[in-house]
Structures are given as structure tokens and as C-alpha cells.
Design a protein around this motif. Structure first.
Motif, PDB file in Angstrom:
ATOM      1  N   LYS A  80       0.413  22.518   3.721  1.00 57.02           N
ATOM      2  CA  LYS A  80      -0.034  22.224   4.809  1.00 57.02           C
ATOM      3  C   LYS A  80       0.991  21.449   5.643  1.00 57.02           C
ATOM      4  N   TYR A  81       1.912  22.642   5.723  1.00 62.46           N
ATOM      5  CA  TYR A  81       3.122  22.767   6.371  1.00 62.46           C
ATOM      6  C   TYR A  81       3.129  22.375   8.208  1.00 62.46           C
ATOM      7  N   ASP A  82       1.987  22.448   8.991  1.00 63.11           N
ATOM      8  CA  ASP A  82       2.375  22.691  10.466  1.00 63.11           C
ATOM      9  C   ASP A  82       1.784  20.310  10.477  1.00 63.11           C
ATOM     10  N   ASP A  83       1.184  20.911   9.631  1.00 60.48           N
ATOM     11  CA  ASP A  83       0.497  18.906   9.255  1.00 60.48           C
ATOM     12  C   ASP A  83       2.468  18.208   8.803  1.00 60.48           C
ATOM     13  N   SER A  91       1.024  -1.632   0.040  1.00 61.23           N
ATOM     14  CA  SER A  91       0.122   0.087  -0.096  1.00 61.23           C
ATOM     15  C   SER A  91       0.907   1.027  -0.251  1.00 61.23           C
ATOM     16  N   ASN A  92       1.993   0.918   0.411  1.00 57.32           N
ATOM     17  CA  ASN A  92       2.724   2.602   1.020  1.00 57.32           C
ATOM     18  C   ASN A  92       3.370   2.375  -0.382  1.00 57.32           C
ATOM     19  N   SER A  93       3.662   1.140  -0.988  1.00 56.92           N
ATOM     20  CA  SER A  93       4.407   1.425  -2.654  1.00 56.92           C
ATOM     21  C   SER A  93       3.336   2.221  -3.553  1.00 56.92           C
ATOM     22  N   ILE A  94       2.249   1.575  -3.616  1.00 56.45           N
ATOM     23  CA  ILE A  94       1.030   2.448  -4.151  1.00 56.45           C
ATOM     24  C   ILE A  94       1.169   3.853  -3.926  1.00 56.45           C
ATOM     25  N   GLY A  95       1.079   4.535  -2.708  1.00 54.39           N
ATOM     26  CA  GLY A  95       0.764   5.053  -2.605  1.00 54.39           C
ATOM     27  C   GLY A  95       1.643   6.385  -2.977  1.00 54.39           C
ATOM     28  N   GLN A  96       3.184   6.051  -3.218  1.00 56.13           N
ATOM     29  CA  GLN A  96       4.592   6.752  -4.105  1.00 56.13           C
ATOM     30  C   GLN A  96       4.748   6.297  -5.280  1.00 56.13           C
ATOM     31  N   ILE A  97       2.897   5.373  -6.261  1.00 57.38           N
ATOM     32  CA  ILE A  97       2.887   6.369  -7.632  1.00 57.38           C
ATOM     33  C   ILE A  97       1.975   7.492  -7.682  1.00 57.38           C
ATOM     34  N   HIS A  98       0.868   7.315  -6.854  1.00 56.16           N
ATOM     35  CA  HIS A  98      -0.179   8.446  -6.553  1.00 56.16           C
ATOM     36  C   HIS A  98       0.815   9.085  -5.713  1.00 56.16           C
ATOM     37  N   PHE A  99       1.993  10.111  -5.348  1.00 52.47           N
ATOM     38  CA  PHE A  99       2.364  10.870  -5.054  1.00 52.47           C
ATOM     39  C   PHE A  99       3.262  11.302  -6.083  1.00 52.47           C
ATOM     40  N   TYR A 100       3.801  10.643  -7.126  1.00 56.99           N
ATOM     41  CA  TYR A 100       5.020  11.124  -8.157  1.00 56.99           C
ATOM     42  C   TYR A 100       3.696  11.450  -9.235  1.00 56.99           C
ATOM     43  N   ARG A 101       2.499  10.882  -9.296  1.00 57.91           N
ATOM     44  CA  ARG A 101       1.865  11.733 -10.684  1.00 57.91           C
ATOM     45  C   ARG A 101       0.925  12.922  -9.784  1.00 57.91           C
ATOM     46  N   GLU A 102       1.625  13.743  -8.510  1.00 56.23           N
ATOM     47  CA  GLU A 102       0.802  14.484  -7.602  1.00 56.23           C
ATOM     48  C   GLU A 102      -0.772  14.466  -7.616  1.00 56.23           C
ATOM     49  N   ASN A 103      -1.430  12.931  -7.179  1.00 58.39           N
ATOM     50  CA  ASN A 103      -2.604  13.078  -6.482  1.00 58.39           C
ATOM     51  C   ASN A 103      -2.077  12.823  -5.379  1.00 58.39           C
ATOM     52  N   TYR A 104      -1.989  14.303  -4.216  1.00 59.05           N
ATOM     53  CA  TYR A 104      -1.179  13.908  -2.912  1.00 59.05           C
ATOM     54  C   TYR A 104      -2.367  13.290  -2.132  1.00 59.05           C
ATOM     55  N   PRO A 105      -3.993  13.741  -2.721  1.00 55.57           N
ATOM     56  CA  PRO A 105      -4.634  13.303  -1.114  1.00 55.57           C
ATOM     57  C   PRO A 105      -4.985  11.496  -1.243  1.00 55.57           C
ATOM     58  N   LYS A 110       9.833  26.422   1.067  1.00 64.92           N
ATOM     59  CA  LYS A 110       8.630  26.098   0.914  1.00 64.92           C
ATOM     60  C   LYS A 110       8.483  27.700   2.161  1.00 64.92           C
ATOM     61  N   GLN A 111       9.019  27.962   3.134  1.00 66.72           N
ATOM     62  CA  GLN A 111       8.413  28.590   3.963  1.00 66.72           C
ATOM     63  C   GLN A 111       9.567  30.082   4.075  1.00 66.72           C
ATOM     64  N   ASN A 112      10.401  29.790   2.641  1.00 64.58           N
ATOM     65  CA  ASN A 112      11.063  30.729   2.677  1.00 64.58           C
ATOM     66  C   ASN A 112      12.333  31.309   3.944  1.00 64.58           C
ATOM     67  N   ALA A 122       4.050  13.200   5.783  1.00 64.13           N
ATOM     68  CA  ALA A 122       4.284  14.304   5.359  1.00 64.13           C
ATOM     69  C   ALA A 122       4.779  15.273   4.574  1.00 64.13           C
ATOM     70  N   SER A 123       5.865  14.319   3.813  1.00 57.55           N
ATOM     71  CA  SER A 123       6.122  14.245   2.125  1.00 57.55           C
ATOM     72  C   SER A 123       4.276  15.400   1.281  1.00 57.55           C
ATOM     73  N   ALA A 124       3.840  13.814   1.249  1.00 56.34           N
ATOM     74  CA  ALA A 124       2.571  14.834   0.832  1.00 56.34           C
ATOM     75  C   ALA A 124       1.935  16.083   0.858  1.00 56.34           C
ATOM     76  N   TYR A 125       1.650  15.564   2.412  1.00 57.61           N
ATOM     77  CA  TYR A 125       1.262  17.710   3.566  1.00 57.61           C
ATOM     78  C   TYR A 125       2.235  18.875   2.535  1.00 57.61           C
ATOM     79  N   LEU A 126       3.608  18.383   2.508  1.00 57.76           N
ATOM     80  CA  LEU A 126       4.053  19.079   1.933  1.00 57.76           C
ATOM     81  C   LEU A 126       3.954  20.067   0.594  1.00 57.76           C
ATOM     82  N   GLU A 127       3.739  19.106   0.020  1.00 57.30           N
ATOM     83  CA  GLU A 127       3.386  19.479  -1.429  1.00 57.30           C
ATOM     84  C   GLU A 127       1.808  20.144  -1.437  1.00 57.30           C
ATOM     85  N   LEU A 128       1.181  19.871  -0.752  1.00 55.76           N
ATOM     86  CA  LEU A 128      -0.641  20.379  -0.446  1.00 55.76           C
ATOM     87  C   LEU A 128      -0.216  21.691  -0.009  1.00 55.76           C
TER      88      LEU A 128
END
Length: 471
Positions: free
Chosen positions: A218-221, A166-180, A255-257, A210-216
Motif C-alpha cells: 500500500k504505497y500511497d498509505d 505496544s509499539n515493541s510488540i508490534g515490531q515482533i508481529h512485523f518481523y513475523r510478517e504479520n503486518y495487519p 519497490k516502485q522501480n 508506514a513500513s508495515a503498509y510498505l510491506e503490504l
């Protein structure tokens, strides 16, 4: 904020130093034990322990011990040991960015696991091969292997394996920029390992979330999950993990400069990756550092950093990094008014990007994802049907048991009533008999007392056969 960053870096260094001392002591003990081992099997076991001891600190040294263990395993003729070493060698080459050598060794391990009918281990090989194709930017091929692994894990009910796939499949969605969607799979992996108490896997899953939240944005998350991961890697003394999280926190600050903080974290991470000779991670970090330098206006230094990263990425086939670096180099040359180079690198970026996510690849990924969703739905329906069948069976058994109890109760009631009737009849019969006996006795007395028969009975009663004697 900078002060906090520096303190964190110092604490991390202290932790790594202390853990390094402990590790060196352990390695020295293993080396001494290796010299004393007489049997090949014991030498094999000690070599694997040494390989594992170096697995997070010195990839090349770890690989040397694995290769020595492979020679012994071949000599022993134990296929399961040979397969295990091929698997570990393949994974070591993967961490070093030697993907072709990694694939070769993983396929060797897979062939033996398949022959031995070791479903769980074969599923692990499928997942690891998927990682190679993901690094090569062949996401459709990677997803195919991940889904194969997931299917095998589900067949044997391996919850931990299901989480890995499941984690590996999540990475494919991450690279396709489908972060949710990626977060859904990453959190499934996280929850499974939290329940299992697998600290290292929890750290990896937290980093992915965290990496997915970063791309969205949502820095605090993102920071919450990064710090959770960093704490675990610190406590376990895993330097590669600490470096990855430091690199990612650097990206968060970028990203927070907060550019100075970002550069500090990226630099710390780069030094660890270089000491480990992890070419793949060096590529990513150099790209990240180049972005910070570009944002600081240090264009020439940024170009050097992007170019180094691009060269390594092309050498090992890391397409996503090569694509990003080409685009960033194009941006750099626009700033220096070198539009010819800017245009050339932009074309490279487009070409690489298209090769990764062309329409055919996207369609294949969509088809595989749709098949996965169908299989998942069918499995859910199957589980639901099984539960319904179990419930119906339970209801049937309960109903049957209830009927049996009612039948027994009615039988007892019927028997009691029958018994009461019988007793009543017997009582009536007894009364009737006694009444008849009493009546007959009365009638007999009347007969005896009758003057007509008195002589007859007296004669019989006092006859010779019934003579009364007086003494």
C-alpha cells in the motif's frame, strides 16, 4: 520525480546545517558552564546535558559524557542517578550496535530500579532489553520482555508506557510478517502519543505504520506516513530520524522501480549513519543499496555492498540482516553463474532463518501472544465489571435518594393533613365552646329575669358587700 527528490534532499541538508549551528552554540555554552561548576551535583547535571546534546549527532562523544557522569554519580552515592546513567549508557551502546555491552549496562540499571521500587523505570528497562533480543533475532525472548513491560505499565496506569510496549510488540508481529497485526499495535502507539503531544514518538510511530503498509504494497498509505514522520524529524532537527526515513523512502521507491530515486535516498541516509557511527543502521542501509544496485544490473557492486553489510551484521549479531544478505548474495552469484557460492550462501540463509524462526520459537511466541490476549481480555472484563459496579452503586444511591425524597414528601403531606385535621377539630371545639357559653349566658339571663329568684339576686347584688354609692 527525480527533481522533487533532489529538492527534498537539499532542503533536508539546509535544515540539518542550521540545526547543527544552533546545536554547536548550545554545546559551547554547556562546555563553558562545565568549567565553572564547583559542586559535583552541578557537574553531573551539565555532563548529562552534554551527553544528551550529542545523543543524535555523535554517539561516541555522547557516551564519553555519560561515563564521566557515571563516575560522579558513584562518588555522590545517589543510586537513582547511577541507575539513570547506566540506562543511558546501555541505550547508547544499543544504538552503536554493541548489544552485549548494552545488555550489561541495562541489567545494572534494572537491578537498581528494582531495589528502589521504581516500577515505571524498571518497565522501561524491560522494554529496552527486549529490543536487544529482537536485534539478536530471539523474538520469543524479546516478546517476553515486552509483555513484562506492558504488564508493569498497566499496573501503574502509565498510558505512555503502554504505548511504548505496544509499539515493541508490534515490531515482533512485523518481523513475523504479520503486518495487519503490527499496524494495530503501531497505531495504538501513534494515537497515544498524538493525544500526549509527543512529537518525536509520533514520528517514530508514523514510520512504523508506514513500513508495515510498505510491506503490504500500500504505497500511497506508506508514503503519507513516511512524509509525516520526515516532517516532524526535520522540524525537530533529529538527523538520525531524518536518515531513517530517507532510507525507508528509498525502499519505497525501490519497490516502485524508481531505482535512481531509491539509490539517492539510501546514499543520503548512509552518509548520516556513518557520521553517527551507527553500525546497526549502516548494515540495513548497505543491504538496501545492494538491492538497488542488483536491480540496476550492477552485480559486482551489489556483491561488495551485501558482503560489507553481512560482515558487520555477523560481528554485532544482527541475524535478520545476515539472513537477508546471505539470500541476496546467493541471488547475485546465480547471476554470475557461480553456483557453488550461490548454494553456500543459500545454506547460510536457511540456517540463520531457521535459528530465528524455528518451530520452538514460533510456538513460544504463539503462547506468549495467547497469554497477552487472555490478559487483555481479562483486563477488559475487569474494567467492564468495575463500570457495572459503579453503575449499580450509582443506581442504588439514586434509588435511595429518591426513596428518601418520596418519604419526606409523604411525611410532609401526612403532617399537613394531620395539622388540618387538628385545626378542624380545634375550630369545632371553639365553636362548641362558644355555643355553650352563649347558651349558658342566655340561660343565666333567664334565671336573673325570673320573678322567683329576682329578689334573691337583687338582694345579693345590692347587699352591703356590693353597696352602690351615690355622689
Amino acid at each position: 520525480m527525480l527533481r522533487i527528490s533532489i529538492i527534498s534532499a537539499i532542503l533536508t541538508f539546509a535544515m540539518l546545517f542550521n540545526s547543527g549551528l544552533a546545536q554547536n552554540h548550545s554545546i559551547d555554552s554547556l562546555n563553558q558552564a562545565l568549567q565553572k561548576q564547583e559542586s559535583d551535583l552541578n557537574r553531573y547535571k551539565t555532563l548529562t546535558e552534554l551527553a544528551i546534546a550529542y545523543s543524535d549527532s555523535n554517539y561516541e562523544k555522547s557516551l564519553e559524557y555519560w561515563k564521566s557522569a557515571l563516575n560522579i554519580a558513584n562518588g555522590l552515592g545517589k543510586r537513582e542517578l547511577v541507575a539513570n546513567v547506566y540506562h543511558q549508557i546501555g541505550f547508547s551502546y544499543m544504538k552503536m550496535g554493541e548489544f552485549k555491552l548494552s545488555l550489561e549496562n541495562l541489567e545494572n540499571a534494572g537491578a537498581i530500579y528494582s531495589y528502589l521500587d521504581s516500577t515505571k523505570l524498571y518497565a522501561g528497562i524491560q522494554n529496552d532489553i527486549g529490543l536487544i533480543y529482537r536485534n539478536w533475532g530471539k523474538y520469543d525472548k524479546a516478546l517476553e520482555y515486552y509483555l513484562n513491560a506492558l504488564d508493569l505499565y498497566r499496573k501503574i496506569g502509565d498510558v505512555e508506557g503502554i504505548g511504548i510496549a505496544s509499539n515493541s510488540i508490534g515490531q515482533i508481529h512485523f518481523y513475523r510478517e504479520n503486518y495487519p497485526k503490527a499496524i494495530e499495535f503501531f497505531k495504538e502507539y501513534l494515537e497515544i502519543n498524538e493525544a500526549k503531544g509527543n512529537s518525536r514518538a509520533v514520528a517514530g510511530a508514523s514510520n512504523n505504520v508506514a513500513s508495515a503498509y510498505l510491506e503490504l504494497g500500500k504505497y500511497d498509505d506508506a508514503l503519507e506516513y513516511f512524509l509525516k514522520s520526515l516532517h516532524i524529524y526535520d522540524s525537530l532537527g533529529i538527523s538520525i530520524g531524518v536518515a531513517i526515513i530517507q532510507d525507508n523512502i528509498g525502499s519505497l521507491y525501490f519497490k516502485q522501480n524508481l531505482l535512481d530515486n531509491a539509490l539517492l535516498y539510501h546514499q543520503n541516509a548512509l552518509e548520516i549513519f556513518q557520521s553517527l557511527k551507527s553500525v546497526t543502521r549502516v548494515c540495513y542501509t548497505q543491504k538496501n543499496m545492494g538491492q538497488v544496485l542488483l536491480a540496476q544490473g550492477k552485480v559486482d557492486r551489489a556483491i561488495d555492498m551485501f558482503q560489507e553489510s553481512l560482515n558487520k551484521a555477523k560481528e554485532i549479531g544482527l541475524k535478520d540482516v545476515a539472513s537477508d544478505c546471505s539470500k541476496l548474495l546467493s541471488d547475485c552469484y546465480v547471476k554470475t553463474n557461480n553456483f557453488q557460492k550461490a548454494y553456500s550462501f543459500l545454506l547460510d540463509h536457511i540456517t540463520i532463518k531457521d535459528s530465528i524462526l524455528n518451530s520452538e520459537t514460533l510456538q513460544k511466541i504463539e503462547e506468549l501472544q495467547a497469554q497477552y490476549e487472555r490478559d487483555k481480555k481479562e483486563q477488559e472484563i475487569s474494567v467492564m465489571n468495575s463500570k457495572l459496579r459503579a453503575q449499580r452503586l450509582t443506581l442504588l444511591i439514586a434509588t435511595g435518594f429518591s426513596v428518601l425524597l418520596i418519604s419526606l414528601f409523604l411525611l410532609v403531606v401526612f403532617e399537613n393533613r394531620k395539622k388540618k385535621k387538628t385545626l378542624a377539630s380545634l375550630e369545632l371545639l371553639r365553636k362548641h365552646i362558644f355555643q355553650n357559653i352563649s347558651r349558658n349566658l342566655c340561660d343565666l339571663q333567664l334565671v336573673i329575669n325570673s320573678y322567683e329568684v329576682e329578689g334573691y339576686f337583687s338582694a345579693w347584688w345590692y347587699g352591703p358587700q356590693n353597696k352602690m354609692y351615690n355622689f
